[in-house]
Design an enzyme around this catalytic site. Structure first.
Site, short mmCIF file in Angstrom:
data_model
loop_
_atom_site.label_atom_id
_atom_site.label_comp_id
_atom_site.label_asym_id
_atom_site.label_seq_id
_atom_site.Cartn_x
_atom_site.Cartn_y
_atom_site.Cartn_z
CB THR A 131 32.81 41.20 40.42
OG1 THR A 131 33.86 40.72 39.61
CG2 THR A 131 31.58 40.34 40.14
CG ASP A 132 36.42 42.70 36.56
OD1 ASP A 132 36.18 41.73 37.32
OD2 ASP A 132 37.57 42.95 36.14
CD GLU A 133 35.50 37.16 38.57
OE1 GLU A 133 35.01 36.04 38.34
OE2 GLU A 133 36.36 37.35 39.45
CE1 TYR A 156 31.63 36.48 43.40
CE2 TYR A 156 33.06 36.74 41.48
CZ TYR A 156 32.51 37.25 42.66
OH TYR A 156 32.84 38.52 43.08
CE LYS A 160 28.92 40.47 43.50
NZ LYS A 160 28.69 40.97 44.88
#
Ligand SMILES: NC(=O)c1ccc[n+]([C@@H]2O[C@H](COP(=O)([O-])OP(=O)(O)OC[C@H]3O[C@@H](n4cnc5c(N)ncnc54)[C@H](O)[C@@H]3O)[C@@H](O)[C@H]2O)c1
Length: 350
Positions: A131-133, A156, A160
């Protein structure tokens, strides 16, 4: 003939990836491994469940022994790894579940691949979907590129980020063929209605309040889920070993503007007066540590692998609303939790 393990294939993005690979590559055998948590739903795949090149396996990636046994038995040529705990709000309530699945589960898969693919690393591929997060939050300006330093803020995104680091470490340390992509927020059909867009559609449909965090100022970059699945397909087949690609729609929306657009579409589709659905908007206390803005620069993917998003957001959102309105049984089943009690019975022997 290739045998590919896709993890998390009963979830939102995973089901689109499984469908695409089963339909587009009849000479591949696709094995979908999923634990069927609350977010996993085999009803997402009824259209392809009887395809001759598709099989489902109910397993938990946190079970290291089960992963090693499976790799020993199946001789996979590649893994596309999507299984994850994926909801930021849930990670704030229960971070450990995210460490277990996203970090330990990923390491278990890497270890199983490392053990059973020894001597053949150049012929096997481990593709990790992220993810870009992991890049943290942006201010008003700028975009995340593949070289942006990791700066995760939620449990989260921290889990990741950690899994991304392990995947890179297995490439660098053992020479495994690993590839990673980091994607922006997805939207489309089969999305569990705890996430912003399907939650809002469901609540507007049922005349329930539509919660918006803070003042709705947070900006996300939205991508049609089938464009993400197509990007995964392209990267899986064409990327160099050890490479990373950002995937995004160049499509930034403030949450509150997105919700207003959704309300307009829903007014039209449900035959309501203009402005009626927007009355349901309710501002709620902001999420702790809520990242202000995400924006992905996917120039590398566009230039090197000729991928571009196919849908304008307005069109994709209208298609998404149509899907939810036409698939009421799916939505009711998911919101009532009926499918979960079915799985509990169906798989109670395991
Ligand atoms: N949704 C997005 O906007 C988005 C954007 C970028 C990246 N991603 C990443 O893409 C992947 C898929 O996201 P999603 O939105 O489809 O998630 P999802 O929550 O809809 O699906 C996750 C799937 O993983 C399965 N799963 C969970 N724990 C498991 C375990 N221990 N063992 C086996 N299976 C397990 C669930 O049953 C479910 O089917 C994730 O890795 C996520 O981090 C998501």
């Amino acid at each position: 003939m290739k045998k590919i393990l896709i993890t998390g294939g009963a979830g939102f993005i995973g089901s689109h990836v499984v469908r695409r690979f089963v339909q587009n590559y009849p000479d591949y055998q696709i094995v979908n491994l999923d634990k069927l948590t609350y977010a996993g739903n085999l009803a997402n795949l009824t259209d392809i469940e009887n395809a001759p090149n598709y099989r489902f396996v109910k397993e938990d990636i946190t079970d290291a022994v089960a992963m090693s046994d499976l790799f020993g038995k199946e001789n996979f040529d590649a893994v596309i790894h999507l299984a994850a705990e994926s909801h930021v709000d849930r990670s704030i309530t229960d971070p450990t579940a995210f460490v277990m699945t996203n970090v330990i589960g990923t390491v278990n898969l890497l270890n199983a691949a490392r053990e059973h693919w020894k001597g053949e690393y150049d012929q096997k591929r481990f593709y990790h979907v992220s993810t870009d997060e992991v890049y943290g939050a942006l201010g008003e300006e700028g975009m995340f590129t593949e070289t942006t330093a990791y700066d995760p803020h939620s449990p989260y995104s921290a889990s990741k980020a950690s899994s991304d680091h392990f995947v890179r470490a297995y490439h660098d340390t053992y020479g495994m063929d690993c590839v990673i992509s980091n994607c922006s927020n997805n939207y489309g059909s089969h999305h569990f209605p705890e996430k912003l867009i399907p939650l809002a559609i469901n609540n507007i449909k049922n005349n329930k309040p539509v919660p918006v965090y803070g003042k709705g100022e947070n900006v996300r970059d939205w991508l049609w889920v089938e464009d993400h699945a197509r990007a995964i397909d392209v990267i899986f087949h064409q990327s160099k070993t050890g490479d990373t690609y950002n995937i995004g729609g160049h499509n930034e929306w403030k949450n509150i503007d997105l919700i207003h657009l959704l309300c307009e579409i829903m007014d039209e589709k449900l035959g309501r007066e203009k402005g009626e659905s927007a009355k349901l908007i309710t501002y709620v206390t902001d999420r702790a540590g809520h990242d202000l803005r995400y924006a992905i620069d996917s120039t590398k993917l566009q230039n090197q692998l000729a991928w571009v998003p196919s849908l304008q957001f307005e069109e994709g959102l209208a298609k998404t609303v149509d899907w939810y309105l036409q698939n009421e049984a799916w939505l009711n089943n998911v919101t009532s939790g009926n499918y979960q009690s079915y799985y509990d019975k169906q798989y109670s022997e395991k």
